[in-house]
Design a protein around this motif. Sequence first.
Motif, PDB file in Angstrom:
ATOM      1  N   VAL A 142       0.823  -1.210   0.000  1.00 15.23           N
ATOM      2  CA  VAL A 142       0.000   0.000   0.000  1.00 15.23           C
ATOM      3  C   VAL A 142       0.864   1.269   0.000  1.00 15.23           C
ATOM      4  CG1 VAL A 142      -1.702   1.328   1.311  1.00 15.23           C
ATOM      5  CG2 VAL A 142      -1.988  -1.123   1.080  1.00 15.23           C
ATOM      6  N   THR A 143       1.913   1.279   0.819  1.00 10.77           N
ATOM      7  CA  THR A 143       2.654   2.539   1.006  1.00 10.77           C
ATOM      8  C   THR A 143       3.985   2.584   0.265  1.00 10.77           C
ATOM      9  OG1 THR A 143       3.859   1.704   2.916  1.00 10.77           O
ATOM     10  CG2 THR A 143       1.733   2.770   3.358  1.00 10.77           C
ATOM     11  N   GLY A 144       4.521   1.428  -0.088  1.00 10.80           N
ATOM     12  CA  GLY A 144       5.876   1.389  -0.652  1.00 10.80           C
ATOM     13  C   GLY A 144       6.934   1.479   0.438  1.00 10.80           C
ATOM     14  N   GLU A 145       6.518   1.403   1.691  1.00 11.65           N
ATOM     15  CA  GLU A 145       7.452   1.556   2.809  1.00 11.65           C
ATOM     16  C   GLU A 145       7.484   0.303   3.692  1.00 11.65           C
ATOM     17  OE1 GLU A 145       6.525   6.352   3.181  1.00 11.65           O
ATOM     18  OE2 GLU A 145       5.630   4.963   4.596  1.00 11.65           O
ATOM     19  N   VAL A 146       8.669   0.037   4.233  1.00  9.15           N
ATOM     20  CA  VAL A 146       8.798  -1.090   5.165  1.00  9.15           C
ATOM     21  C   VAL A 146       8.257  -0.634   6.517  1.00  9.15           C
ATOM     22  CG1 VAL A 146      10.452  -2.586   6.361  1.00  9.15           C
ATOM     23  CG2 VAL A 146      10.780  -2.043   3.940  1.00  9.15           C
ATOM     24  N   PRO A 147       7.257  -1.333   7.052  1.00 11.93           N
ATOM     25  CA  PRO A 147       6.667  -0.873   8.317  1.00 11.93           C
ATOM     26  C   PRO A 147       7.491  -1.288   9.535  1.00 11.93           C
ATOM     27  CG  PRO A 147       5.583  -2.870   7.576  1.00 11.93           C
ATOM     28  CD  PRO A 147       6.629  -2.543   6.526  1.00 11.93           C
ATOM     29  N   THR A 148       7.205  -0.646  10.642  1.00  9.71           N
ATOM     30  CA  THR A 148       7.792  -1.088  11.913  1.00  9.71           C
ATOM     31  C   THR A 148       6.934  -2.236  12.455  1.00  9.71           C
ATOM     32  OG1 THR A 148       6.372   0.357  13.208  1.00  9.71           O
ATOM     33  CG2 THR A 148       8.485   1.274  12.462  1.00  9.71           C
ATOM     34  N   LEU A 149       7.490  -2.950  13.425  1.00 12.23           N
ATOM     35  CA  LEU A 149       6.720  -4.043  14.021  1.00 12.23           C
ATOM     36  C   LEU A 149       5.444  -3.504  14.674  1.00 12.23           C
ATOM     37  CD1 LEU A 149       6.501  -7.079  14.642  1.00 12.23           C
ATOM     38  CD2 LEU A 149       7.853  -6.686  16.700  1.00 12.23           C
ATOM     39  N   THR A 150       5.532  -2.331  15.273  1.00 12.22           N
ATOM     40  CA  THR A 150       4.339  -1.743  15.912  1.00 12.22           C
ATOM     41  C   THR A 150       3.251  -1.481  14.863  1.00 12.22           C
ATOM     42  OG1 THR A 150       5.882  -0.583  17.319  1.00 12.22           O
ATOM     43  CG2 THR A 150       3.586   0.101  17.471  1.00 12.22           C
ATOM     44  N   GLN A 151       3.655  -0.963  13.737  1.00 16.56           N
ATOM     45  CA  GLN A 151       2.669  -0.696  12.676  1.00 16.56           C
ATOM     46  C   GLN A 151       2.038  -2.001  12.195  1.00 16.56           C
ATOM     47  OE1 GLN A 151       5.424   1.528  10.194  1.00 16.56           O
ATOM     48  NE2 GLN A 151       4.387   3.447  10.629  1.00 16.56           N
ATOM     49  N   VAL A 152       2.864  -3.027  12.085  1.00 16.80           N
ATOM     50  CA  VAL A 152       2.364  -4.329  11.628  1.00 16.80           C
ATOM     51  C   VAL A 152       1.379  -4.903  12.655  1.00 16.80           C
ATOM     52  CG1 VAL A 152       3.086  -6.703  11.190  1.00 16.80           C
ATOM     53  CG2 VAL A 152       4.370  -4.815  10.194  1.00 16.80           C
ATOM     54  N   GLN A 153       1.771  -4.783  13.922  1.00 17.18           N
ATOM     55  CA  GLN A 153       0.883  -5.318  14.970  1.00 17.18           C
ATOM     56  C   GLN A 153      -0.439  -4.558  15.006  1.00 17.18           C
ATOM     57  OE1 GLN A 153       3.714  -5.151  18.190  1.00 17.18           O
ATOM     58  NE2 GLN A 153       4.212  -7.337  18.003  1.00 17.18           N
ATOM     59  N   SER A 154      -0.386  -3.281  14.639  1.00 16.85           N
ATOM     60  CA  SER A 154      -1.652  -2.526  14.614  1.00 16.85           C
ATOM     61  C   SER A 154      -2.575  -3.085  13.527  1.00 16.85           C
ATOM     62  CB  SER A 154      -1.392  -1.034  14.383  1.00 16.85           C
ATOM     63  OG  SER A 154      -1.096  -0.783  13.025  1.00 16.85           O
ATOM     64  N   LEU A 155      -1.978  -3.531  12.406  1.00 16.22           N
ATOM     65  CA  LEU A 155      -2.815  -4.139  11.365  1.00 16.22           C
ATOM     66  C   LEU A 155      -3.392  -5.478  11.833  1.00 16.22           C
ATOM     67  CD1 LEU A 155      -1.123  -3.639   7.859  1.00 16.22           C
ATOM     68  CD2 LEU A 155      -3.134  -2.531   8.817  1.00 16.22           C
ATOM     69  N   SER A 156      -2.567  -6.282  12.510  1.00 18.16           N
ATOM     70  CA  SER A 156      -3.072  -7.567  13.035  1.00 18.16           C
ATOM     71  C   SER A 156      -4.290  -7.308  13.911  1.00 18.16           C
ATOM     72  CB  SER A 156      -2.025  -8.289  13.884  1.00 18.16           C
ATOM     73  OG  SER A 156      -0.827  -8.443  13.187  1.00 18.16           O
ATOM     74  N   ALA A 157      -4.147  -6.320  14.812  1.00 16.39           N
ATOM     75  CA  ALA A 157      -5.237  -6.028  15.750  1.00 16.39           C
ATOM     76  C   ALA A 157      -6.459  -5.505  15.002  1.00 16.39           C
ATOM     77  CB  ALA A 157      -4.770  -5.007  16.779  1.00 16.39           C
ATOM     78  N   GLU A 158      -6.214  -4.666  14.010  1.00 12.11           N
ATOM     79  CA  GLU A 158      -7.343  -4.079  13.276  1.00 12.11           C
ATOM     80  C   GLU A 158      -8.094  -5.152  12.484  1.00 12.11           C
ATOM     81  OE1 GLU A 158      -6.538  -0.559  11.017  1.00 12.11           O
ATOM     82  OE2 GLU A 158      -8.565  -0.519  10.206  1.00 12.11           O
ATOM     83  N   TRP A 159      -7.356  -6.028  11.833  1.00 10.97           N
ATOM     84  CA  TRP A 159      -8.025  -7.073  11.057  1.00 10.97           C
ATOM     85  C   TRP A 159      -8.813  -8.011  11.972  1.00 10.97           C
ATOM     86  CZ3 TRP A 159      -3.440  -8.304   7.156  1.00 10.97           C
ATOM     87  CH2 TRP A 159      -3.325  -7.218   6.269  1.00 10.97           C
ATOM     88  N   ALA A 160      -8.200  -8.331  13.122  1.00 12.34           N
ATOM     89  CA  ALA A 160      -8.930  -9.195  14.066  1.00 12.34           C
ATOM     90  C   ALA A 160     -10.226  -8.512  14.503  1.00 12.34           C
ATOM     91  CB  ALA A 160      -8.050  -9.513  15.271  1.00 12.34           C
ATOM     92  N   ALA A 161     -10.136  -7.210  14.756  1.00 11.52           N
ATOM     93  CA  ALA A 161     -11.316  -6.478  15.243  1.00 11.52           C
ATOM     94  C   ALA A 161     -12.409  -6.362  14.185  1.00 11.52           C
ATOM     95  CB  ALA A 161     -10.893  -5.088  15.710  1.00 11.52           C
ATOM     96  N   ARG A 162     -12.025  -6.436  12.935  1.00 11.44           N
ATOM     97  CA  ARG A 162     -13.005  -6.274  11.853  1.00 11.44           C
ATOM     98  C   ARG A 162     -13.518  -7.626  11.323  1.00 11.44           C
ATOM     99  NH1 ARG A 162     -12.694  -1.435   8.411  1.00 11.44           N
ATOM    100  NH2 ARG A 162     -11.208   0.088   9.205  1.00 11.44           N
ATOM    101  N   SER A 163     -13.160  -8.719  11.994  1.00  9.89           N
ATOM    102  CA  SER A 163     -13.357 -10.027  11.361  1.00  9.89           C
ATOM    103  C   SER A 163     -14.762 -10.630  11.492  1.00  9.89           C
ATOM    104  CB  SER A 163     -12.347 -11.023  11.929  1.00  9.89           C
ATOM    105  OG  SER A 163     -12.621 -11.196  13.303  1.00  9.89           O
ATOM    106  N   GLN A 164     -15.578 -10.069  12.355  1.00 10.00           N
ATOM    107  CA  GLN A 164     -16.897 -10.679  12.591  1.00 10.00           C
ATOM    108  C   GLN A 164     -17.739 -10.699  11.313  1.00 10.00           C
ATOM    109  OE1 GLN A 164     -17.942 -11.797  15.698  1.00 10.00           O
ATOM    110  NE2 GLN A 164     -19.892 -12.509  14.901  1.00 10.00           N
ATOM    111  N   PRO A 246     -12.750 -19.155  17.318  1.00  3.63           N
ATOM    112  CA  PRO A 246     -12.887 -17.692  17.248  1.00  3.63           C
ATOM    113  C   PRO A 246     -11.572 -17.013  16.898  1.00  3.63           C
ATOM    114  CG  PRO A 246     -12.928 -18.432  19.535  1.00  3.63           C
ATOM    115  CD  PRO A 246     -12.902 -19.668  18.696  1.00  3.63           C
ATOM    116  N   ILE A 247     -11.694 -15.843  16.312  1.00  2.00           N
ATOM    117  CA  ILE A 247     -10.512 -15.018  16.018  1.00  2.00           C
ATOM    118  C   ILE A 247      -9.940 -14.504  17.345  1.00  2.00           C
ATOM    119  CG2 ILE A 247      -9.764 -12.818  14.956  1.00  2.00           C
ATOM    120  CD1 ILE A 247     -10.517 -14.985  12.888  1.00  2.00           C
ATOM    121  N   GLN A 248      -8.628 -14.539  17.466  1.00  2.00           N
ATOM    122  CA  GLN A 248      -7.990 -14.057  18.699  1.00  2.00           C
ATOM    123  C   GLN A 248      -7.372 -12.682  18.437  1.00  2.00           C
ATOM    124  OE1 GLN A 248      -5.567 -16.988  20.714  1.00  2.00           O
ATOM    125  NE2 GLN A 248      -6.849 -18.656  19.933  1.00  2.00           N
ATOM    126  N   VAL A 249      -7.786 -11.721  19.225  1.00  2.00           N
ATOM    127  CA  VAL A 249      -7.411 -10.331  18.942  1.00  2.00           C
ATOM    128  C   VAL A 249      -5.939 -10.030  19.207  1.00  2.00           C
ATOM    129  CG1 VAL A 249      -9.701  -9.356  19.251  1.00  2.00           C
ATOM    130  CG2 VAL A 249      -8.199  -9.614  21.224  1.00  2.00           C
TER     131      VAL A 249
END
Length: 482
Positions: A142-164, A246-249
Amino acid sequence: MLILTAPRFMNNTKLASTRRLASSLFSQASLRSKLPATAAASYSTIKGGSLKDRLTELIPQKQEEIKKFRSEHGGDVVGNVTVDQMYGGARGIRSLVWEGSVLDPSEGIRFRGYSIPECQKLLPSSPNGKQPLPESLFWLLVTGEVPTLTQVQSLSAEWAARSQLPKFVEELIDRCPPSLHPMAQFSLAITALEHDSAFAKAYEHGLNKHDYWKYTYEDCMDLIAKTVPIAGRIYRNIYRDGIVAPIQVDKDHSYNFANVLGFANNKEFVELMRLYLSLHSDHEGGNVSAHSGHLVGSALSSPFLSMAASLNGLAGPLHGLANQEVLSFLNTMKEEIGDDLSDERIKSYLWDLLKSGRVVPGYGHAVLRKTDPRYTAQREFAQEYLPKDPMFQLVSRLYEVVPAVLTEHGKTKNPFPNVDSHSGILLQYYGLKEQNFYTVLFGVSRTLGVASQLIWDRALGFPIERPKSFSTEALKKLVNAK
Ligand SMILES: CC(=O)SCCNC(=O)CCNC(=O)[C@H](O)C(C)(C)COP(=O)(O)OP(=O)(O)OC[C@H]1O[C@@H](n2cnc3c(N)ncnc32)[C@H](O)[C@@H]1OP(=O)(O)O
Ligand SMILES: O=C([O-])CC(=O)C(=O)O
């Protein structure tokens, strides 16, 4: 309507009550509140901004860049089109813009300029793994940039939260007969997500063009998140007990994917999913699944409808379904030739197949002219984790024999293996043996690439796609044929 009133194919009371229990333990309402404090905060307030924040900064820059480029080079010629190319599946015609990746015929795919080994080195992995997290690849696409681990973990959390999933989508899947191919079920369920499309709803109420991308972004994030429970439900319904974990957040996308399938207790399988979901995500814009998603999206159909089109293309045996075909091919071959893996025996089997007018699945490619680096990455995984597996050894033997046979056969422009030739035996090794399901895994991954481009399609205001066609008669006139 008809579907909702049809009798259930999986009318199992025990199953229904277990599901009720599971879903009450894990309802969407409680999902966001169950996010760990850091994760819940993360996708709006992470250091360096969320993915959407970063896009908000990048989009005007890219719009400017393209405006300037077009004003200076808009009239430059990038290629000619021959009559053969028109009859030959548009092969080699330069006609699409695709930001996430570019495919070199010899070197293979580069995601935003990075090769697969470079991605494996640069992109954040799980703290207890070494394969790139697909979340990190999505950020890169999406960005052309290498993300930090924190940014990546934010995506994991966001996808889990949107999974229902909406209840009716779960019911729709449950009512599919197990005999309906998993890819058809997948496409059906993704289409049904249209019900909650933010883009479609906003458009209906009158949406400013400049805001298209924001709603597309929201839909894309929901789409990616929901592929996991949809795929899990299809798998568990057709092949197992119908109960979906269940999805684990607090877990990453690949862990959750492995978990809904029922394989998360095996750490190696979870790592394999991280590799698999990263490798299959994007392959520039002209392949059938990417192009279908992009084409349908160009009519301003929502990301759900666009992705369903993409999946329908992926489900063809010359494209994604080849990974299922490879398994059938390997199993039939094993049955026929037994333990005799001599060159002669394998060659004669291959010649019989070719003479019967069939293709060797997993070999050849429309663009690549060397071994697919996605094949190599999977081979390296196998060499590390399952070097003695008989199916891996068979695939390795074929790698030694098939290219020479296809070269002698003289038709295919690329006698080397592609991505599909390796994936199935890795899944078999870990017990995911149902080959008809394999293309669903591919689709979960391909969603990352198609979604990332759809966001840019809307941000850059790409128009409806509409190339010119000719009848043979009109074409003959055009080139002054006698
Ligand atoms: C994720 C992916 O989609 S990767 C691709 C997955 N698909 C497969 O593995 C299926 C097997 N491979 C193929 O059918 C083809 O190589 C494709 C579809 C991938 C590419 O197709 P094309 O670009 O048309 O390939 P190419 O130009 O080399 O084809 C020329 C001829 O070689 C044949 N050929 C190509 N690959 C093979 C193969 N693996 N086995 C036998 N013949 C082949 C074609 O069928 C064609 O024959 P024709 O002239 O009688 O029509
Ligand atoms: O690029 C192609 O034509 C097919 C392919 O390998 C993919 O889509 O992954």
